[in-house]
Scaffold this motif. Structure first.
Motif, PDB file in Angstrom:
ATOM      1  N   ALA A   1       0.831  -1.207   0.000  1.00  0.00           N
ATOM      2  CA  ALA A   1       0.000   0.000   0.000  1.00  0.00           C
ATOM      3  C   ALA A   1       0.865   1.255   0.000  1.00  0.00           C
ATOM      4  O   ALA A   1       0.568   2.231  -0.699  1.00  0.00           O
ATOM      5  CB  ALA A   1      -0.938  -0.001   1.198  1.00  0.00           C
ATOM      6  N   VAL A   2       1.946   1.232   0.766  1.00  0.00           N
ATOM      7  CA  VAL A   2       2.850   2.383   0.817  1.00  0.00           C
ATOM      8  C   VAL A   2       3.546   2.564  -0.525  1.00  0.00           C
ATOM      9  O   VAL A   2       3.694   3.682  -1.012  1.00  0.00           O
ATOM     10  CB  VAL A   2       3.876   2.233   1.966  1.00  0.00           C
ATOM     11  CG1 VAL A   2       4.898   3.349   1.936  1.00  0.00           C
ATOM     12  CG2 VAL A   2       3.165   2.202   3.308  1.00  0.00           C
ATOM     13  N   ILE A   3       3.932   1.462  -1.163  1.00  0.00           N
ATOM     14  CA  ILE A   3       4.571   1.540  -2.479  1.00  0.00           C
ATOM     15  C   ILE A   3       3.588   2.099  -3.503  1.00  0.00           C
ATOM     16  O   ILE A   3       3.968   2.909  -4.354  1.00  0.00           O
ATOM     17  CB  ILE A   3       5.130   0.168  -2.895  1.00  0.00           C
ATOM     18  CG1 ILE A   3       6.330  -0.170  -2.009  1.00  0.00           C
ATOM     19  CG2 ILE A   3       5.528   0.153  -4.370  1.00  0.00           C
ATOM     20  CD1 ILE A   3       6.864  -1.561  -2.176  1.00  0.00           C
ATOM     21  N   GLN A   4       2.319   1.707  -3.424  1.00  0.00           N
ATOM     22  CA  GLN A   4       1.310   2.266  -4.334  1.00  0.00           C
ATOM     23  C   GLN A   4       1.155   3.767  -4.124  1.00  0.00           C
ATOM     24  O   GLN A   4       1.048   4.527  -5.086  1.00  0.00           O
ATOM     25  CB  GLN A   4      -0.033   1.575  -4.126  1.00  0.00           C
ATOM     26  CG  GLN A   4      -0.081   0.182  -4.679  1.00  0.00           C
ATOM     27  CD  GLN A   4      -1.402  -0.505  -4.377  1.00  0.00           C
ATOM     28  OE1 GLN A   4      -2.163  -0.074  -3.516  1.00  0.00           O
ATOM     29  NE2 GLN A   4      -1.662  -1.594  -5.079  1.00  0.00           N
ATOM     30  N   ARG A   5       1.134   4.195  -2.875  1.00  0.00           N
ATOM     31  CA  ARG A   5       1.045   5.626  -2.575  1.00  0.00           C
ATOM     32  C   ARG A   5       2.245   6.371  -3.154  1.00  0.00           C
ATOM     33  O   ARG A   5       2.106   7.432  -3.761  1.00  0.00           O
ATOM     34  CB  ARG A   5       1.003   5.861  -1.060  1.00  0.00           C
ATOM     35  CG  ARG A   5      -0.269   5.422  -0.389  1.00  0.00           C
ATOM     36  CD  ARG A   5      -0.159   5.697   1.090  1.00  0.00           C
ATOM     37  NE  ARG A   5      -1.326   5.247   1.834  1.00  0.00           N
ATOM     38  CZ  ARG A   5      -1.480   5.445   3.133  1.00  0.00           C
ATOM     39  NH1 ARG A   5      -0.560   6.078   3.836  1.00  0.00           N
ATOM     40  NH2 ARG A   5      -2.574   5.006   3.746  1.00  0.00           N
ATOM     41  N   LEU A   6       3.434   5.805  -2.939  1.00  0.00           N
ATOM     42  CA  LEU A   6       4.651   6.422  -3.470  1.00  0.00           C
ATOM     43  C   LEU A   6       4.630   6.464  -4.996  1.00  0.00           C
ATOM     44  O   LEU A   6       5.037   7.459  -5.596  1.00  0.00           O
ATOM     45  CB  LEU A   6       5.890   5.649  -3.008  1.00  0.00           C
ATOM     46  CG  LEU A   6       6.549   6.125  -1.733  1.00  0.00           C
ATOM     47  CD1 LEU A   6       7.607   5.132  -1.286  1.00  0.00           C
ATOM     48  CD2 LEU A   6       7.138   7.492  -1.899  1.00  0.00           C
ATOM     49  N   THR A   7       4.159   5.407  -5.623  1.00  0.00           N
ATOM     50  CA  THR A   7       4.087   5.347  -7.082  1.00  0.00           C
ATOM     51  C   THR A   7       3.226   6.487  -7.614  1.00  0.00           C
ATOM     52  O   THR A   7       3.611   7.176  -8.571  1.00  0.00           O
ATOM     53  CB  THR A   7       3.518   3.988  -7.533  1.00  0.00           C
ATOM     54  OG1 THR A   7       4.386   2.958  -7.072  1.00  0.00           O
ATOM     55  CG2 THR A   7       3.389   3.911  -9.046  1.00  0.00           C
ATOM     56  N   ARG A   8       2.069   6.702  -7.012  1.00  0.00           N
ATOM     57  CA  ARG A   8       1.183   7.783  -7.454  1.00  0.00           C
ATOM     58  C   ARG A   8       1.814   9.153  -7.216  1.00  0.00           C
ATOM     59  O   ARG A   8       1.759  10.030  -8.077  1.00  0.00           O
ATOM     60  CB  ARG A   8      -0.165   7.694  -6.725  1.00  0.00           C
ATOM     61  CG  ARG A   8      -1.030   6.545  -7.207  1.00  0.00           C
ATOM     62  CD  ARG A   8      -2.435   6.634  -6.655  1.00  0.00           C
ATOM     63  NE  ARG A   8      -2.479   6.486  -5.206  1.00  0.00           N
ATOM     64  CZ  ARG A   8      -2.667   5.341  -4.555  1.00  0.00           C
ATOM     65  NH1 ARG A   8      -2.833   4.223  -5.235  1.00  0.00           N
ATOM     66  NH2 ARG A   8      -2.713   5.302  -3.247  1.00  0.00           N
TER      67      ARG A   8
ATOM     68  N   LEU B   1       5.074   9.940  -6.893  1.00  0.00           N
ATOM     69  CA  LEU B   1       6.249  10.142  -7.739  1.00  0.00           C
ATOM     70  C   LEU B   1       5.864  10.347  -9.198  1.00  0.00           C
ATOM     71  O   LEU B   1       6.546  11.073  -9.922  1.00  0.00           O
ATOM     72  CB  LEU B   1       7.212   8.961  -7.590  1.00  0.00           C
ATOM     73  CG  LEU B   1       7.886   8.831  -6.224  1.00  0.00           C
ATOM     74  CD1 LEU B   1       8.645   7.511  -6.137  1.00  0.00           C
ATOM     75  CD2 LEU B   1       8.786  10.003  -5.934  1.00  0.00           C
ATOM     76  N   ALA B   2       4.771   9.727  -9.637  1.00  0.00           N
ATOM     77  CA  ALA B   2       4.323   9.888 -11.023  1.00  0.00           C
ATOM     78  C   ALA B   2       3.962  11.341 -11.307  1.00  0.00           C
ATOM     79  O   ALA B   2       4.158  11.822 -12.434  1.00  0.00           O
ATOM     80  CB  ALA B   2       3.128   8.985 -11.299  1.00  0.00           C
ATOM     81  N   GLU B   3       3.465  12.050 -10.317  1.00  0.00           N
ATOM     82  CA  GLU B   3       3.147  13.470 -10.478  1.00  0.00           C
ATOM     83  C   GLU B   3       4.398  14.283 -10.809  1.00  0.00           C
ATOM     84  O   GLU B   3       4.319  15.310 -11.464  1.00  0.00           O
ATOM     85  CB  GLU B   3       2.522  14.026  -9.195  1.00  0.00           C
ATOM     86  CG  GLU B   3       1.178  13.455  -8.847  1.00  0.00           C
ATOM     87  CD  GLU B   3       0.698  13.903  -7.481  1.00  0.00           C
ATOM     88  OE1 GLU B   3       1.410  14.684  -6.798  1.00  0.00           O
ATOM     89  OE2 GLU B   3      -0.396  13.464  -7.081  1.00  0.00           O
ATOM     90  N   GLN B   4       5.557  13.824 -10.333  1.00  0.00           N
ATOM     91  CA  GLN B   4       6.823  14.524 -10.524  1.00  0.00           C
ATOM     92  C   GLN B   4       7.638  13.924 -11.669  1.00  0.00           C
ATOM     93  O   GLN B   4       8.793  14.299 -11.876  1.00  0.00           O
ATOM     94  CB  GLN B   4       7.642  14.464  -9.231  1.00  0.00           C
ATOM     95  CG  GLN B   4       6.909  15.024  -8.039  1.00  0.00           C
ATOM     96  CD  GLN B   4       7.533  14.597  -6.727  1.00  0.00           C
ATOM     97  OE1 GLN B   4       8.605  13.995  -6.691  1.00  0.00           O
ATOM     98  NE2 GLN B   4       6.874  14.916  -5.637  1.00  0.00           N
TER      99      GLN B   4
END
Length: 76
Positions: free
Chosen positions: A10-17, A19-22
């Motif tokens: 879940a934390v990796i999914q949050r980070l993925t979203r 980081l994708a913004e940047q």
């Protein structure tokens, strides 16, 4: 306040979203691999594939990017 466990995925999914913004992404190195031994388990890559950041601890990386709240912790 009670601590709320958040799974690693879940934390990796949050980070993925986040980081994708940047224009970045996260890569998780396999346990025991040469990449993990030299860089750590988690690596943040730029769009071009350059290493922007690396860490052995997912909690600190997540807190730094603002995807883990103070009352949450990563349950491995």
């Amino acid at each position: 306040m009670n601590q709320l466990p958040i799974s690693e995925s879940a934390v990796i999914q949050r980070l993925t979203r986040k980081l994708a913004e940047q224009g970045e992404r996260i890569k998780v190195n396999r346990s025991g691999s040469k990449a993990e031994l030299s860089l750590g388990r988690y690596v943040v890559l730029s769009k071009q594939g350059d290493i922007k950041q690396h860490a052995a601890d997912l909690s600190s990386l997540a807190e730094e990017h603002g995807v883990l709240q103070a009352h949450e912790f990563v349950s491995l």
